[in-house]
Each structure stands twice: as C-alpha cells, then as structure tokens.
Scaffold this active site. Structure first.
Site, PDB file in Angstrom:
ATOM      1  N   HIS A  19      61.152  -9.433  65.860  1.00  0.00           N
ATOM      2  CA  HIS A  19      60.698  -7.869  65.599  1.00  0.00           C
ATOM      3  C   HIS A  19      60.639  -6.843  66.604  1.00  0.00           C
ATOM      4  O   HIS A  19      60.670  -5.702  66.069  1.00  0.00           O
ATOM      5  CB  HIS A  19      59.376  -7.536  64.949  1.00  0.00           C
ATOM      6  CG  HIS A  19      59.663  -8.773  63.578  1.00  0.00           C
ATOM      7  ND1 HIS A  19      59.552 -10.474  63.137  1.00  0.00           N
ATOM      8  CD2 HIS A  19      59.193  -8.277  62.184  1.00  0.00           C
ATOM      9  CE1 HIS A  19      59.390 -10.360  62.386  1.00  0.00           C
ATOM     10  NE2 HIS A  19      58.865  -9.465  61.555  1.00  0.00           N
ATOM     11  N   GLU A  76      67.933  -4.936  53.281  1.00  0.00           N
ATOM     12  CA  GLU A  76      68.639  -4.028  53.706  1.00  0.00           C
ATOM     13  C   GLU A  76      70.266  -4.227  53.532  1.00  0.00           C
ATOM     14  O   GLU A  76      70.081  -2.582  53.842  1.00  0.00           O
ATOM     15  CB  GLU A  76      68.570  -4.625  55.410  1.00  0.00           C
ATOM     16  CG  GLU A  76      66.925  -4.157  55.508  1.00  0.00           C
ATOM     17  CD  GLU A  76      65.244  -5.509  55.601  1.00  0.00           C
ATOM     18  OE1 GLU A  76      64.836  -5.141  55.548  1.00  0.00           O
ATOM     19  OE2 GLU A  76      66.418  -6.139  54.973  1.00  0.00           O
TER      20      GLU A  76
END
Length: 346
Positions: A136, A67
C-alpha cells in the site's frame, strides 16, 4: 475584536476545489471510484466530500471494488467525449489496471492516427511513513514515466495541488496524478479560483549557487529543510520541484545544473531503476562538460516497504543521506585525481 476567518486550506480541500471548479465549468467532467459518492462521504480520504450533493450520483459514481472496471470505464467515457477522473485508492492498486492504462489510455491516440484523444485523469494516493506496509506504499511513477502517451504529475504544496489537478483535467492526454498521503493535511493560503499550474513546468522552490537538488512531491519538503540547514554551513542549495515528472522540464533542470555544476536527484521511490537514474543519465549526456562532480542519487531502500515503524523509517531516504550526497559533490575534486595518462590527454 474577533479574528478574521482563516483563508488557509488543506491539500485535500485544494484537490476538492479543483474537482469542484472543473465540474462546474464542464458537465463532461465525472468522477468514478470506490466510496466517492454521498453515502460514503467523499471517499476514504474525503477528497470528493460534498460533491455528490452538488452534482449528483450520475456524475460522482461510486464503483465496485474493481480498479480494472474503474479505469476501463473511464477510458470508454473519455473516448465518448467525457473528461473522467478515476480515483484509485492506493497506488499499488494500479497494478490491477495496467492493461487499461498502458495498452489503451496511453496508446489510443497513436493507434488512431491522432483521431482519438483520451482526456482522463487517474488520481492515486501513496506514501511511506504511515505504516501501510509493502502492498500500500509504493511510489511507481517510474513505471508510468516509461510509457509514451502518459503524463505523470505530483504536487508538493497546496496551491500546486489545486492548479496542477485543474490543468490535468483539462489536458487532452491521460494523466497519472499522484497524491502523497503525508501531504494531505498540510495547509496554506487558498489560491484564487481559476488558479492553474501548467503541466511540464518545473518550479525553483529555492534558489542556490553550489548544488541543485532535483525532486518532486513530498521530498520537496525534505529538500527545502535540508537546504535551510546547509545554508548555516555556507552551502547554497537550489531546489527544483519538477511537478511534472513526465515529460519533465528539461530546460529548467539543465539551466539550474549548468549554474551550480552539481546535482543530487532525490525521490521517495526506490533508488534502483528510478526516475533519478534517468535524470542522472540525461544530465551526464547534456552537461558532461560543465559538471563539477558526478550526479548523485538518493532514494528508498531496494526492498518492500516494511510494516514495522522503526524499519519503515530506516527505509525512507533520510536527510543525512541527502546531506552526504551533497557533500560528495562538493568534495569530489579532493577525492579524485586524474591518472597521469588522462592529465597528458588534457
């Protein structure tokens, strides 16, 4: 007689249409993310399905699992004149790229005296209720709403998903675009090509007169269902869909609460330190003289999202909690009587 073909599309298809339209109109629009290119079939959630075939792997770029690299590359590309879209698979993973988002994307316009724009979109997915667990499922919009220079956007319906994403791509500032996994499958009539929803403009999803629910994203659907149920009890609920969380449409919110005199702020993120706290503070500052009851807040439980389904369902703000908050605002005068010294001051 054969049935006419359906014109309904899903939210995933609406997002795909927005990216497709933006890429067709501007060669500077590119998409970077894990598994987004042709070989992977359009990413985990298939939002970019079919786009690699149309625009090539030089514009739909599958990246390493980093990321930091995805967002950092998009910051650089934006400075160089592109309009990059970063796909961060799940919202919790933005934590890895906070330096690139907060110290670079958000601040470069300020640090350059307005000479350097960073027109980029960070698309990311989240949502509670699918068993993804604590790492998540977080809604972290309050983190980013606290950062000057960022715009925070989320859609509650198919048309807004397409229109908001197109507006976000065309914006000259960095935009965090939050998608809820539980909304991906919802279907509605396809909006026309060129459909835009302006950033910073809320929608009145349902008009009412007794109390205002201020919300955004998936919980707009809950608020509308609650409003319909409470109508049977003679309670008229107005529902405001913020659409843009930061900067939010304060004018629309104040107008609604000024009309109803009562407000409940609802979000899926944990209640503590959330956007609802900011909204409540602003309403008390701006409308203290017209509020008929203190603003109520409803949000997720202050804990990591559980993995077990029964615990996860208990974590999610429930309809009963929202209804209780509405009834608290309606019954406030019955519960509270001013002390004699306050009556004398009045």
């Amino acid at each position: 007689m054969s049935k006419p073909p359906s014109t309904k599309i899903s939210m995933v298809q609406a997002l795909n249409r927005a990216i497709d339209e933006a890429m067709a109109a501007d060669e500077g629009v590119i998409l970077l993310g894990e598994d987004v290119a042709k070989k992977q079939g359009g990413g985990v959630f298939k939002v970019s399905s079919g786009l690699t075939e149309k625009y090539g792997e030089h514009r739909i770029r599958a990246t390493p699992i980093s990321e930091t690299a995805i967002v950092g590359a998009c910051v650089g590309a934006a400075i160089a004149g592109f309009r990059p879209i970063a796909e961060i698979m799940l919202m919790n993973f933005v934590t890895v790229a906070m330096d690139q988002i907060v110290n670079h994307a958000a601040k470069l316009r300020f640090m350059s005296g307005g000479q350097t724009n960073v027109p980029m979109v960070i698309r990311t997915t989240t949502g509670v209720g699918v068993g993804f667990g604590g790492q998540h499922s977080d809604m972290l919009e309050a983190w980013f709403a606290h950062v000057p220079g960022l715009k925070i956007v989320t859609a509650s319906n198919v048309a807004d998903a397409q229109g908001l994403l197109l507006s976000a791509i065309e914006c000259n500032d960095p935009v965090i675009f939050i998608e809820n996994i539980l909304c991906y499958g919802m279907q509605a009539e396809a909006p026309p090509a060129g459909h835009r929803v302006p950033l910073g403009k809320a929608a009145i999803s349902r008009e009412g007169r007794d109390v205002t629910i201020i919300t955004y994203g998936r919980t707009v659907l809950d608020a509308l269902a609650i409003a319909a149920e409470m109508e049977a009890d003679g309670v008229s609920v107005e529902v405001i869909d913020l659409r843009t969380i930061a900067p939010y449409d304060e004018e629309a919110v104040l107008a609604s609460v000024r009309k109803t005199g009562r407000a409940v702020v609802l979000h899926e993120a944990v209640k503590a330190y959330g956007t609802g706290a900011e909204m409540s503070a602003r309403l008390h500052e701006q409308l203290f003289d017209v509020l008929k009851a203190p603003v109520q807040r409803v949000g997720g439980t202050f804990s990591a999202v559980p993995m077990a389904n029964v615990l996860e369902q208990a974590w999610i703000p429930s309809k009963d909690q929202v209804k209780a908050a509405i009834r608290t605002t309606l019954d406030w005068k019955k519960k509270w009587q001013p002390k004699s010294e306050f009556r004398r001051l009045a």
